[in-house]
Scaffold this active site. Structure first.
Site: not given
Ligand code: GLN
Length: 225
Positions: A131, A96, A195
């Protein structure tokens, strides 16, 4: 003689969203079953320069935008050693936020551009309206992977000849809502939005264990006696 696998964990204190450190724990467990102990060294703000080639595996977890901004600044001092390591086909896993920072840049919500390491030809753009969050499923060379994603960054490859996706989406978004693919493979480096942690998928974990042991053996063989 105990065989010790050396792992460099990049910025664990700042980049460990949703329990990504579980990936390192799973690898340590599987390596132990094969007779290895693991030494995990933290590489973070204020730690000295490190030589990636002294390690058998590099891990870089996910993080929030603020932490990514902080990490990105410090990270540039390690650019050469990480680039040499990746180019030498040594294994690395970046999740990520860590995956995003291997690329050229990450443009965050207020328009600020976070400069990445620029090792991999990819870039990421934050889109606040949708998101990408939820359970994922995708097909990889090693079989089906089930994980969890939570990111606003959309990642696009700038050189699709060089980078290959880690998998093809069955459920969820992966890199972005357009391409239907998850993550990235370049040589022995894997980037992924997964994740869960990702390596609870033992098929992928065992593939990595093989690469790590092979790299360990090659590293020892190359050491002066
Ligand atoms: N901050 C980054 C995004 O929102 C990565 C998020 C994360 O590593 N979970 O894309």
């Amino acid at each position: 003689m105990t065989k010790t696998i050396k792992i460099a964990y990049l910025y664990e204190d700042l980049m460990n969203t949703y329990g990504d450190s579980g990936d390192v724990k799973i690898l340590s467990y599987l390596l132990k079953q094969q007779g290895f102990t693991t030494q995990v060294d933290d590489v973070s703000i204020d730690t000295p320069e490190f030589n990636a080639q002294d390690y058998d595996f590099l891990f870089f977890g996910g993080g929030q935008d603020f932490e990514q901004t902080v990490v990105a600044k410090d990270l540039l001092r390690h650019k050469q050693t990480i680039a040499d390591y990746i180019e030498a086909s040594k294994p690395m896993l970046a999740i990520c936020g860590g995956y995003q920072l291997l690329g050229d840049y990450y443009e965050i919500s207020d328009g600020t551009v976070i400069k990445g390491l620029g090792i991999l030809p990819l870039h990421t753009i934050f889109k606040a309206d949708a998101r990408m969050i939820g359970d994922t499923e995708f097909e990889t060379e090693w079989g089906t992977v089930k994980a969890f994603e939570n990111h606003s960054g959309r990642t696009y490859f700038d050189d699709p000849e060089k980078l290959k996706p880690l998998g093809k989406m069955v459920t969820g978004y992966g890199n972005n809502p357009d391409d239907g693919v998850e993550g990235m493979r370049y040589k022995e480096t894997i980037g992924s939005y997964s994740h869960g942690p990702l390596l609870k998928n033992v098929n992928v974990a065992q593939a990595l264990v093989k690469q790590i042991i092979a790299n360990h053996e090659a590293r020892l063989a190359a050491e002066p006696v």
